[in-house]
Design a protein around this motif. Structure first.
Motif, PDB file in Angstrom:
ATOM      1  N   ASP A  33       0.797  -1.192   0.049  1.00  0.00           N
ATOM      2  CA  ASP A  33      -0.132   0.111  -0.039  1.00  0.00           C
ATOM      3  C   ASP A  33       0.980   1.200  -0.302  1.00  0.00           C
ATOM      4  N   THR A  34       0.912   1.798  -1.393  1.00  0.00           N
ATOM      5  CA  THR A  34       1.997   3.104  -1.358  1.00  0.00           C
ATOM      6  C   THR A  34       1.171   4.399  -0.410  1.00  0.00           C
ATOM      7  N   GLY A  35       0.040   4.295   0.113  1.00  0.00           N
ATOM      8  CA  GLY A  35      -0.544   5.135   0.867  1.00  0.00           C
ATOM      9  C   GLY A  35      -0.189   4.911   2.503  1.00  0.00           C
ATOM     10  N   PHE A  36       0.211   3.984   2.758  1.00  0.00           N
ATOM     11  CA  PHE A  36       0.817   3.550   4.123  1.00  0.00           C
ATOM     12  C   PHE A  36       2.320   3.822   4.382  1.00  0.00           C
ATOM     13  N   THR A  37       2.524   4.685   5.095  1.00  0.00           N
ATOM     14  CA  THR A  37       4.076   5.152   5.421  1.00  0.00           C
ATOM     15  C   THR A  37       4.827   4.263   6.445  1.00  0.00           C
ATOM     16  N   ASP A  38       4.357   3.326   7.000  1.00  0.00           N
ATOM     17  CA  ASP A  38       5.100   2.611   8.008  1.00  0.00           C
ATOM     18  C   ASP A  38       5.485   1.275   7.251  1.00  0.00           C
ATOM     19  N   TRP A  39       5.852   0.199   8.030  1.00  0.00           N
ATOM     20  CA  TRP A  39       6.475  -1.223   7.624  1.00  0.00           C
ATOM     21  C   TRP A  39       5.247  -1.985   7.394  1.00  0.00           C
ATOM     22  N   LEU A  40       4.508  -2.286   8.510  1.00  0.00           N
ATOM     23  CA  LEU A  40       3.506  -3.463   8.271  1.00  0.00           C
ATOM     24  C   LEU A  40       2.296  -2.845   9.006  1.00  0.00           C
ATOM     25  N   ALA A  41       1.275  -3.291   8.661  1.00  0.00           N
ATOM     26  CA  ALA A  41      -0.322  -3.257   9.479  1.00  0.00           C
ATOM     27  C   ALA A  41      -0.826  -4.492   9.384  1.00  0.00           C
ATOM     28  N   ILE A  42      -1.390  -4.975  10.529  1.00  0.00           N
ATOM     29  CA  ILE A  42      -1.880  -6.070  10.746  1.00  0.00           C
ATOM     30  C   ILE A  42      -3.194  -6.008  11.699  1.00  0.00           C
ATOM     31  N   ASP A  43      -4.098  -6.719  11.561  1.00  0.00           N
ATOM     32  CA  ASP A  43      -5.210  -7.006  12.487  1.00  0.00           C
ATOM     33  C   ASP A  43      -4.645  -7.264  14.030  1.00  0.00           C
ATOM     34  N   ASN A  44      -5.137  -6.484  15.146  1.00  0.00           N
ATOM     35  CA  ASN A  44      -4.523  -6.880  16.445  1.00  0.00           C
ATOM     36  C   ASN A  44      -4.875  -8.447  16.945  1.00  0.00           C
ATOM     37  N   GLN A  45      -5.999  -8.875  16.430  1.00  0.00           N
ATOM     38  CA  GLN A  45      -6.153 -10.269  16.665  1.00  0.00           C
ATOM     39  C   GLN A  45      -5.054 -11.296  16.032  1.00  0.00           C
ATOM     40  N   ASP A  46      -4.892 -10.805  14.755  1.00  0.00           N
ATOM     41  CA  ASP A  46      -3.665 -11.753  14.355  1.00  0.00           C
ATOM     42  C   ASP A  46      -2.221 -11.514  15.099  1.00  0.00           C
ATOM     43  N   ALA A  47      -2.082 -10.242  15.477  1.00  0.00           N
ATOM     44  CA  ALA A  47      -0.794 -10.084  15.960  1.00  0.00           C
ATOM     45  C   ALA A  47      -0.917 -10.466  17.558  1.00  0.00           C
ATOM     46  N   LEU A  48      -1.836 -10.421  18.033  1.00  0.00           N
ATOM     47  CA  LEU A  48      -2.009 -11.269  19.469  1.00  0.00           C
ATOM     48  C   LEU A  48      -1.757 -12.877  19.304  1.00  0.00           C
ATOM     49  N   SER A  49      -2.465 -13.197  18.189  1.00  0.00           N
ATOM     50  CA  SER A  49      -2.354 -14.866  17.982  1.00  0.00           C
ATOM     51  C   SER A  49      -0.842 -15.242  17.762  1.00  0.00           C
ATOM     52  N   LEU A  50      -0.150 -14.504  17.095  1.00  0.00           N
ATOM     53  CA  LEU A  50       1.347 -14.529  16.833  1.00  0.00           C
ATOM     54  C   LEU A  50       2.191 -14.534  18.112  1.00  0.00           C
ATOM     55  N   GLY A  51       1.646 -13.950  19.084  1.00  0.00           N
ATOM     56  CA  GLY A  51       2.261 -13.684  20.301  1.00  0.00           C
ATOM     57  C   GLY A  51       3.212 -12.528  20.341  1.00  0.00           C
ATOM     58  N   TRP A  52       3.102 -11.381  19.470  1.00  0.00           N
ATOM     59  CA  TRP A  52       3.814 -10.497  19.293  1.00  0.00           C
ATOM     60  C   TRP A  52       3.719  -9.736  20.356  1.00  0.00           C
ATOM     61  N   LEU A  53       4.692  -8.799  20.898  1.00  0.00           N
ATOM     62  CA  LEU A  53       4.498  -8.054  22.238  1.00  0.00           C
ATOM     63  C   LEU A  53       4.136  -6.764  21.819  1.00  0.00           C
ATOM     64  N   ARG A  54       3.035  -6.116  22.587  1.00  0.00           N
ATOM     65  CA  ARG A  54       2.450  -4.618  22.304  1.00  0.00           C
ATOM     66  C   ARG A  54       3.448  -4.008  23.075  1.00  0.00           C
ATOM     67  N   GLU A  55       4.058  -2.906  22.473  1.00  0.00           N
ATOM     68  CA  GLU A  55       4.927  -1.898  22.961  1.00  0.00           C
ATOM     69  C   GLU A  55       4.370  -0.635  23.296  1.00  0.00           C
ATOM     70  N   ALA A  56       3.358  -0.218  22.638  1.00  0.00           N
ATOM     71  CA  ALA A  56       2.754   1.146  22.979  1.00  0.00           C
ATOM     72  C   ALA A  56       1.446   1.217  22.145  1.00  0.00           C
ATOM     73  N   GLN A  57       0.953   2.422  22.212  1.00  0.00           N
ATOM     74  CA  GLN A  57      -0.421   2.673  21.497  1.00  0.00           C
ATOM     75  C   GLN A  57      -0.203   4.070  20.938  1.00  0.00           C
ATOM     76  N   ARG A  58      -0.546   4.017  19.544  1.00  0.00           N
ATOM     77  CA  ARG A  58      -0.487   5.355  18.666  1.00  0.00           C
ATOM     78  C   ARG A  58      -1.952   5.953  18.508  1.00  0.00           C
TER      79      ARG A  58
END
Length: 121
Positions: A33-58
């Protein structure tokens, strides 16, 4: 280098692998997505199911749908044969996994619609 494909809408689709906290690799289709200026966007539920650590909220990030809040996770992914640890934005009800334009700072994109060639590397 990875090869991608153009979907029926002409969107740029690449297969990447998300790496769970336990080391499992999950292959997924991601939309560049050339309109998205960060690295990666994912659904919260998917990130949590991967066991990724939540670092902050934007708070109050501008999206095509208006202002939204996102969680910031430390994500690990495989792009081709390279493993990356990247900040991943997690949102509610995200339909697609998005690769943002930050990748174009370190990877070369070739998108030739006429020849049906799509690469990132």
């Amino acid at each position: 280098m990875i090869f991608g494909e153009f979907n029926s809408k002409g969107e740029l689709i690449f297969e990447i692998s998300l790496i769970a906290a336990d080391g499992d690799m999950i292959p997924v289709q991601a939309l560049l997505d050339t309109g998205f200026t960060d690295w990666l966007a994912i659904d919260n539920q998917d990130a949590l199911s991967l066991g990724w650590l939540r670092e902050a909220q934007r708070d109050d990030m501008q999206t095509a749908r208006g202002l939204a809040q996102f969680n910031l996770y430390q994500g690990t992914m495989l792009l081709g044969e390279e493993e990356f640890i990247i900040p991943a934005l997690g949102g509610d009800e995200l339909q697609d996994i998005l690769l943002g334009v930050r990748w174009l700072e370190i990877k070369r994109l070739v998108a030739d619609f006429l020849a049906r060639v799509l690469t990132l590397g």
